[in-house]
Design a protein around this motif. Structure first.
Motif, PDB file in Angstrom:
ATOM      1  N   ASN B 360       0.850  -1.186   0.000  1.00  0.00           N
ATOM      2  CA  ASN B 360       0.000   0.000   0.000  1.00  0.00           C
ATOM      3  C   ASN B 360       0.887   1.238   0.000  1.00  0.00           C
ATOM      4  OD1 ASN B 360      -2.491   1.439   0.230  1.00  0.00           O
ATOM      5  ND2 ASN B 360      -1.934   1.844   2.384  1.00  0.00           N
ATOM      6  N   TYR B 361       0.628   2.151  -0.928  1.00  0.00           N
ATOM      7  CA  TYR B 361       1.412   3.391  -0.994  1.00  0.00           C
ATOM      8  C   TYR B 361       0.499   4.587  -0.773  1.00  0.00           C
ATOM      9  CZ  TYR B 361       4.222   7.212  -2.847  1.00  0.00           C
ATOM     10  OH  TYR B 361       4.881   8.401  -2.995  1.00  0.00           O
ATOM     11  N   ASN B 362       0.858   5.361   0.214  1.00  0.00           N
ATOM     12  CA  ASN B 362       0.105   6.577   0.505  1.00  0.00           C
ATOM     13  C   ASN B 362       0.796   7.742  -0.190  1.00  0.00           C
ATOM     14  OD1 ASN B 362      -0.952   8.939   1.669  1.00  0.00           O
ATOM     15  ND2 ASN B 362      -1.512   7.824   3.547  1.00  0.00           N
ATOM     16  N   ALA B 363       0.188   8.223  -1.260  1.00  0.00           N
ATOM     17  CA  ALA B 363       0.839   9.251  -2.074  1.00  0.00           C
ATOM     18  C   ALA B 363       1.044  10.549  -1.300  1.00  0.00           C
ATOM     19  CB  ALA B 363       0.003   9.515  -3.327  1.00  0.00           C
ATOM     20  N   SER B 364       0.166  10.840  -0.378  1.00  0.00           N
ATOM     21  CA  SER B 364       0.280  12.107   0.349  1.00  0.00           C
ATOM     22  C   SER B 364       1.420  12.085   1.362  1.00  0.00           C
ATOM     23  CB  SER B 364      -1.040  12.440   1.050  1.00  0.00           C
ATOM     24  OG  SER B 364      -1.370  11.397   1.952  1.00  0.00           O
ATOM     25  N   THR B 365       1.634  10.944   1.967  1.00  0.00           N
ATOM     26  CA  THR B 365       2.700  10.866   2.974  1.00  0.00           C
ATOM     27  C   THR B 365       3.953  10.181   2.437  1.00  0.00           C
ATOM     28  OG1 THR B 365       1.911   8.737   3.809  1.00  0.00           O
ATOM     29  CG2 THR B 365       0.970  10.732   4.800  1.00  0.00           C
ATOM     30  N   GLY B 366       3.804   9.507   1.316  1.00  0.00           N
ATOM     31  CA  GLY B 366       4.941   8.765   0.769  1.00  0.00           C
ATOM     32  C   GLY B 366       5.230   7.488   1.526  1.00  0.00           C
ATOM     33  N   ALA B 367       4.278   7.042   2.327  1.00  0.00           N
ATOM     34  CA  ALA B 367       4.510   5.864   3.160  1.00  0.00           C
ATOM     35  C   ALA B 367       4.115   4.588   2.448  1.00  0.00           C
ATOM     36  CB  ALA B 367       3.730   5.998   4.466  1.00  0.00           C
ATOM     37  N   TYR B 368       4.992   3.612   2.566  1.00  0.00           N
ATOM     38  CA  TYR B 368       4.693   2.267   2.062  1.00  0.00           C
ATOM     39  C   TYR B 368       4.342   1.361   3.244  1.00  0.00           C
ATOM     40  CZ  TYR B 368       6.644   3.187  -2.598  1.00  0.00           C
ATOM     41  OH  TYR B 368       6.879   3.667  -3.865  1.00  0.00           O
ATOM     42  N   SER B 369       3.459   0.453   3.009  1.00  0.00           N
ATOM     43  CA  SER B 369       3.146  -0.524   4.051  1.00  0.00           C
ATOM     44  C   SER B 369       2.601  -1.786   3.387  1.00  0.00           C
ATOM     45  CB  SER B 369       2.111   0.039   5.034  1.00  0.00           C
ATOM     46  OG  SER B 369       0.905   0.342   4.353  1.00  0.00           O
ATOM     47  N   VAL B 370       2.666  -2.847   4.134  1.00  0.00           N
ATOM     48  CA  VAL B 370       2.107  -4.106   3.639  1.00  0.00           C
ATOM     49  C   VAL B 370       0.642  -4.165   4.012  1.00  0.00           C
ATOM     50  CG1 VAL B 370       2.143  -6.613   3.882  1.00  0.00           C
ATOM     51  CG2 VAL B 370       4.280  -5.349   3.733  1.00  0.00           C
ATOM     52  N   GLN B 371      -0.167  -4.447   3.040  1.00  0.00           N
ATOM     53  CA  GLN B 371      -1.604  -4.507   3.256  1.00  0.00           C
ATOM     54  C   GLN B 371      -2.027  -5.969   3.444  1.00  0.00           C
ATOM     55  OE1 GLN B 371      -3.855  -2.930   0.013  1.00  0.00           O
ATOM     56  NE2 GLN B 371      -5.502  -2.209   1.328  1.00  0.00           N
ATOM     57  N   GLY B 372      -2.623  -6.243   4.562  1.00  0.00           N
ATOM     58  CA  GLY B 372      -3.058  -7.613   4.810  1.00  0.00           C
ATOM     59  C   GLY B 372      -1.891  -8.543   5.087  1.00  0.00           C
ATOM     60  N   THR B 373      -2.164  -9.816   4.901  1.00  0.00           N
ATOM     61  CA  THR B 373      -1.152 -10.839   5.158  1.00  0.00           C
ATOM     62  C   THR B 373      -0.621 -11.376   3.848  1.00  0.00           C
ATOM     63  OG1 THR B 373      -2.406 -11.460   7.116  1.00  0.00           O
ATOM     64  CG2 THR B 373      -0.725 -13.011   6.357  1.00  0.00           C
ATOM     65  N   PRO B 374       0.694 -11.540   3.746  1.00  0.00           N
ATOM     66  CA  PRO B 374       1.240 -12.124   2.505  1.00  0.00           C
ATOM     67  C   PRO B 374       0.613 -13.485   2.217  1.00  0.00           C
ATOM     68  CG  PRO B 374       2.994 -11.202   3.844  1.00  0.00           C
ATOM     69  CD  PRO B 374       1.758 -11.165   4.689  1.00  0.00           C
ATOM     70  N   VAL B 375       0.491 -13.791   0.936  1.00  0.00           N
ATOM     71  CA  VAL B 375      -0.103 -15.070   0.541  1.00  0.00           C
ATOM     72  C   VAL B 375       0.951 -15.933  -0.146  1.00  0.00           C
ATOM     73  CG1 VAL B 375      -2.426 -14.173   0.302  1.00  0.00           C
ATOM     74  CG2 VAL B 375      -0.897 -14.098  -1.651  1.00  0.00           C
ATOM     75  N   GLN B 376       0.812 -17.222   0.022  1.00  0.00           N
ATOM     76  CA  GLN B 376       1.765 -18.152  -0.560  1.00  0.00           C
ATOM     77  C   GLN B 376       1.374 -18.463  -1.998  1.00  0.00           C
ATOM     78  OE1 GLN B 376       2.414 -21.585   1.855  1.00  0.00           O
ATOM     79  NE2 GLN B 376       4.143 -22.318   0.644  1.00  0.00           N
ATOM     80  N   VAL B 377       2.363 -18.468  -2.874  1.00  0.00           N
ATOM     81  CA  VAL B 377       2.097 -18.716  -4.288  1.00  0.00           C
ATOM     82  C   VAL B 377       2.507 -20.122  -4.694  1.00  0.00           C
ATOM     83  CG1 VAL B 377       2.655 -17.979  -6.644  1.00  0.00           C
ATOM     84  CG2 VAL B 377       2.341 -16.280  -4.856  1.00  0.00           C
ATOM     85  N   THR B 378       3.651 -20.586  -4.193  1.00  0.00           N
ATOM     86  CA  THR B 378       4.097 -21.941  -4.535  1.00  0.00           C
ATOM     87  C   THR B 378       4.235 -22.776  -3.265  1.00  0.00           C
ATOM     88  OG1 THR B 378       6.459 -21.397  -4.390  1.00  0.00           O
ATOM     89  CG2 THR B 378       5.392 -21.108  -6.534  1.00  0.00           C
ATOM     90  N   THR B 379       4.117 -24.062  -3.426  1.00  0.00           N
ATOM     91  CA  THR B 379       4.371 -24.995  -2.332  1.00  0.00           C
ATOM     92  C   THR B 379       5.311 -26.079  -2.836  1.00  0.00           C
ATOM     93  OG1 THR B 379       2.519 -26.440  -2.913  1.00  0.00           O
ATOM     94  CG2 THR B 379       2.048 -24.624  -1.394  1.00  0.00           C
ATOM     95  N   GLY B 380       6.068 -26.635  -1.937  1.00  0.00           N
ATOM     96  CA  GLY B 380       6.984 -27.703  -2.312  1.00  0.00           C
ATOM     97  C   GLY B 380       8.429 -27.270  -2.419  1.00  0.00           C
ATOM     98  N   GLY B 381       8.633 -25.962  -2.667  1.00  0.00           N
ATOM     99  CA  GLY B 381       9.994 -25.450  -2.692  1.00  0.00           C
ATOM    100  C   GLY B 381      10.547 -25.235  -4.075  1.00  0.00           C
ATOM    101  N   ILE B 382      10.713 -23.958  -4.436  1.00  0.00           N
ATOM    102  CA  ILE B 382      11.373 -23.658  -5.709  1.00  0.00           C
ATOM    103  C   ILE B 382      12.852 -23.406  -5.415  1.00  0.00           C
ATOM    104  CG2 ILE B 382       9.226 -22.654  -6.548  1.00  0.00           C
ATOM    105  CD1 ILE B 382      10.611 -19.923  -6.508  1.00  0.00           C
ATOM    106  N   ASP B 383      13.646 -23.164  -6.456  1.00  0.00           N
ATOM    107  CA  ASP B 383      15.082 -22.965  -6.251  1.00  0.00           C
ATOM    108  C   ASP B 383      15.331 -21.696  -5.435  1.00  0.00           C
ATOM    109  OD1 ASP B 383      15.520 -25.204  -7.766  1.00  0.00           O
ATOM    110  OD2 ASP B 383      15.792 -24.083  -9.633  1.00  0.00           O
TER     111      ASP B 383
END
Lengths: 594, 392
Positions: B360-383
């Motif tokens: 999430n980027y707040n253009a007025s304050t220039g602040a970045y933040s993570v919105q919500g909880t990260p989600v997993q895309v792969t399972t099993g282990g990539i390189d």
């Protein structure tokens, strides 16, 4: 009637049982008549079945009990239904046709436990449709009995005279019995808990022992307690010492490491001992030191009339089967040349390290420093036949999943970074391996890990001694471990024929050995190698400043022990595998030659 | 009473059903198997959690990963590293690594044959002093210029050109440095950014989007006051500086880049946002924690990198770094094409897998933040060493 039977969980205090209609009663009677032990009459007045075994001796009192259904002849042996659902003895005067409670009521009167041969078939849940296991509401007031299943034993202690009383006034006697039974029949809670715990321990211990015997005993046994034959003239410092190794005072353990890839073999089929470290441990003062002796030391080998490198001593005395017979020659060399007494040894083959990491599925590490190496020894999984070949190494930075071979490369490579960074790398891999071993899923791999170690770890220490020493090591302050390498200024390099060798400088070595190992027997009987303390090249002495008995940050036994202390340590150590891993890593990572 | 009992029984059964469902993973996000990793485990992609195409290696085979069930392998062989998609999306550059060397190659995004741009094949030899050397070379981590005409990459291409001139060291320069190559006329690589001799080399080079005159990379070096400790800093450089004035810089010593991060922090794996105005990077907090940060891009600092005033100016934006998330391991962050998400590698279930965080980027304050909880895309282990690319 059947509906009434299927209301086992009704609370009699809150809801009265439904009174059956006449039609229901007919049905009920019919069903009850078909039920073994039931005659189809009112439960309180149903005639007892013929010759229930409770009658045998005290027929008078049998009636009420016989109404409760047949008894299992094997009840005491099988823990039959009465254990689970027998009604409380407080209702014994009103008991219905429940096979469940039968034995409870039979036992108090001293009735022989062996039933007559004409006993009805034993009650089994499910084969008595009219009397399910849990039928607490069969026209009687059911009181939950927290001790059910445990009424049978103490009941047999009731006086026989109770039988006559029961015949005259069953209800009264029942109350008395109840009172009596409550006092004497039950096994106390603490006893039950104790029995349960003991049973659990016995079962668990037995299972663990069986598991250990099947999966580990032979493997661990083949690697530990592997003694060696001391060469004639070599004293055995263990003579007369018994009990825990931690009570022995100072103990010297020789750590030997060999490249087991055939590249470094001596005369084709015997391993050299490229790593030679004496770990000295004083369990009283908690003093630990590691004395590294250069593999290239040019020494007389006891029993042989000439000099050779120290690393060949293991091969001289060894066999093609690597049965550790070479240990005696190394021990004799250190004893007779330098006066260093050796109590125990541990030998490690390098390939075992990679096998273990592969068995646990590799390790995840954050590669702190990119590794590039143009001349890394191509000595693992090299099937080209050229064991002296090189390979180029590239390991990028950042989080990586390393297999055994790559992990070994990561900790061994010297050509791209400093030794300081190398120590950090070693700790990284060890920490990652620790994390892996903490994973419960890896417990299932312990037998395989033990097999991986087989042939790559041998020691004269017993499993108990290893366990004691590893526990001791965990209490050691890492910073107080002393390290000394007998390289320059304690030796200097020289060409002997076409070999690069290291010549000990006796005048410097003797006092250091005595000081470091806390002995007075230090010597330097290395024969004529073209030098002595007086004729050693002055350049060598002047070029290098004597190193103090420095405390260094090099990884040590203790560091590894710290790094591998997992929460499931004791569980893993149950099988001795963790300790063997510790032992192996001590040799692999403390090896200055790798 | 009975009704209540039945109600409770019903609720109990429902609860049990949920428990069983949870245990068996029934009803969770759907996944699709895509390939097998080096451990022999099946790698799956969680569906419908991202849009676009992600390129990464699994078992060192190149895969195109999508969230719509269309994931597939592009290049096999088990020797593929470091994919990079050209700005126009028509080519994918990558590295084929062999035992002693690697090749820099590319294929069309639609598939087809592999075009080797430069090979690192060579041989071992023993020099006059009896020391073993080799003419093999490494090529890794290619990145495209904004116009797609040039690739920058890491190599030990000039390793035999001893760094003696700057360092006095009489040894091969093994640390990887940044070089460039014209895709249509490869020829010999051109040095773009030098590494410090024995410091660990340069890592993760990339062009600033829309700026052909600026590249970003991580630079490993030794702490000047303590030769045994390493430092890692993020650097910006003009990729034409060395070519324009070769004598002003020298391999193993004086570099053409300027540091934009604090040497006391272990910052690695920088990556530009699609707009080129923000840099995401990974910091090693300690032995068991890594963090993902973002910072603004320093402006106008690459033209005079050895000017002390410029050097100070280059470090200012770093003070505005913002912490996004922390984990045991964080690796190879990459922005989504719209700049609203960041994919990265992290560990779960003892595997390194791909996760996505909404930014999430707040253009007025220039602040970045993570919105919500990260989600997993792969399972099993990539390189774990796979660089990741995210395109539309």
């Amino acid at each position: 009637m059947s509906g009434q039977f299927k209301q086992p969980f009704q609370d009699p205090k809150k809801e009265k049982p439904q009174k059956p209609s006449l039609d229901d009663l007919d049905t009920l009677k019919q069903q009850a008549a078909n039920t073994p032990g039931n005659s189809g009459e009112n439960f309180n007045t149903i005639p007892m079945p013929t010759q229930g075994y409770v009658q045998g001796k005290h027929g008078q009192y049998g009636a009420p009990q016989q109404q409760r259904g047949p008894s299992s002849p094997n009840f005491w042996a099988t823990g039959g239904p009465g254990r689970q659902s027998g009604p409380s003895s407080s209702q014994m005067g009103n008991v219905g046709p429940s096979g469940a409670g039968q034995p409870t009521m039979n036992r108090p009167f001293g009735v022989p436990q062996t039933p007559p041969p004409h006993m009805p078939p034993p009650f089994r849940p499910g084969n008595n449709p009219g009397a399910p296991m849990n039928m607490p509401n069969m026209g009687i007031v059911q009181t939950p009995n927290p001790a059910w299943g445990n009424q049978r034993g103490p009941a047999s202690t009731l006086p026989e005279s109770a039988g006559g009383l029961l015949g005259k006034n069953a209800g009264k006697v029942g109350k008395q019995l109840e009172k009596h039974g409550k006092k004497k029949r039950r096994v106390p809670i603490w006893a039950r808990v104790l029995i349960g715990v003991l049973l659990f321990v016995v079962v668990l211990g037995g299972s663990g022992y069986a598991y250990y015997q099947i999966n580990f005993a032979a493997t661990v046994g083949s690697m530990t307690g592997k003694s060696f034959k001391r060469v004639a003239g070599s004293e055995d410092p263990n003579q007369g010492k018994t009990g825990s190794i931690l009570n022995w005072g100072r103990v010297n353990i020789l750590l030997l490491g060999s490249d087991t890839d055939d590249k470094g073999n001596w005369r084709g089929n015997r391993y050299l001992a490229q790593t030679d470290i004496v770990v000295t441990i004083d369990t009283t003062t908690h003093d630990v030191g590691m004395l590294s002796i250069p593999r290239d030391f040019w020494l007389p080998i006891p029993g042989y009339a000439y000099h050779d490198k120290l690393d060949t001593a293991f091969a001289y005395g060894g066999s093609v089967n690597n049965d550790m017979s070479g240990v005696g020659e190394v021990v004799a060399t250190l004893d007779q040349d330098f006066g260093i007494p050796i109590n125990f040894y541990a030998w490690v083959g390098l390939d075992g390290f990679t096998k273990v990491i592969d068995t646990v599925g590799g390790v995840d590490v954050d590669v702190m420093h990119p590794i590039v190496d143009d001349t890394y020894p191509d000595d693992v999984n090299n099937h080209s036949g050229d064991k002296s070949a090189y390979k180029r190494l590239y390991i990028p930075d950042g989080p990586q999943h390393l297999d055994g071979e790559t992990a070994l490369s990561y900790v061994r490579s010297r050509h791209s970074t400093t030794d300081f960074n190398r120590s950090a790398r070693q700790q990284e891999v060890l920490s990652a391996l620790k994390l892996k071993l903490e994973n419960p899923a890896v417990l299932g791999e312990l037998p395989q890990i033990a097999k991986d170690l087989q042939g790559y770890v041998y020691t004269g220490l017993s499993p108990n001694q290893i366990f004691d020493l590893m526990n001791f090591a965990r209490g050691i302050d890492t910073n107080k471990i002393r390290h000394l390498t007998l390289g320059p200024p304690y030796s200097y390099g020289k060409m002997e024929g076409n070999e690069d060798v290291a010549i000990p400088i006796c005048s410097k070595i003797i006092p250091k050995i005595n000081q470091f190992l806390h002995i007075t027997t230090g010597k330097c009987d290395i024969g004529n190698v073209g030098q002595s303390s007086s004729n050693a090249p002055q350049l060598a002495s002047a070029q290098f400043q004597p190193a103090p008995l420095a405390v260094t940050n090099a990884p040590s036994t203790n560091q590894f022990a710290d790094a591998t202390l997992p929460t499931m340590d004791s569980l893993s150590n149950l099988f001795g595998v963790r300790d063997l891993l510790d032992l192996m890593s001590c040799v692999v990572l403390d090896s200055p030659q790798l | 009473m009975r009704k209540r009992q039945r109600l409770w029984s019903f609720l109990l059964v429902c609860l049990l059903a949920f428990a069983v469902q949870g245990c068996l993973g029934i009803g969770g996000p759907s996944t699709k198997n895509v390939g097998t990793n080096t451990n022999g485990k099946q790698v799956s992609v969680v569906q419908d959690v991202f849009k676009g195409k992600i390129y990464a290696t699994i078992g060192h085979n190149l895969y195109q990963i999508t969230g719509d069930g269309q994931s597939h392998q592009l290049v096999g062989g088990g020797d593929v590293y470091d994919p990079a998609v050209s700005p126009d999306g028509t080519k994918i550059a990558f590295v084929q690594k062999y035992k002693q060397y690697s090749d820099l190659a590319y294929i069309a995004s639609s598939g087809g044959s592999v075009h080797v741009l430069i090979s690192g094949n060579g041989r071992f030899f023993i020099n006059d002093g009896g020391y073993v050397h080799s003419t093999y070379h490494w090529f890794f981590e290619p990145a495209w210029s904004p116009d797609g005409s040039t690739l920058i990459f890491l190599s030990d291409w000039m390793k035999a050109d001893y760094a003696q001139q700057c360092t006095g060291a009489d040894a091969d320069m093994l640390d990887l440095q940044v070089f460039s190559l014209q895709v249509n006329n490869p020829g010999k690589p051109q040095a773009v950014a030098y590494a410090e001799f024995g410091g660990g080399g340069d890592r993760d080079p990339s062009y600033r989007p829309g700026h052909a005159d600026q590249i970003l990379y991580a630079h490993y070096a030794r702490l000047p006051s303590d030769d045994t400790n390493q430092v890692v800093q993020l650097f910006l450089a003009d990729p034409t500086k060395i070519a324009q004035n070769p004598s002003a810089y020298c391999m193993g010593g004086r570099d053409s880049g300027v540091a934009i991060s604090d040497p006391k922090d272990g910052d690695i794996q920088p990556t530009f946002s699609p707009q080129g105005n923000t840099i995401a990077y990974v910091r090693r907090d300690n032995a068991t924690q890594m963090s993902l940060y973002v910072m603004p891009v320093p402006e106008n600092v690459t033209q005079d990198p050895n000017n002390t005033t410029v050097a100070q100016q280059a470090l200012q934006p770093y003070q505005k770094s913002q912490h996004l998330l922390q984990d045991l391991y964080i690796g190879h962050p990459v922005w989504s094409p719209d700049g609203k998400r960041i994919a990265y590698l992290t560990e779960s279930n003892n595997e390194l897998d791909l996760w996505i965080a909404n930014i999430n980027y707040n253009a007025s304050t220039g602040a970045y933040s993570v919105q919500g909880t990260p989600v997993q895309v792969t399972t099993g282990g990539i390189d774990g060493d796979s660089r990741v690319v995210w395109t539309n």
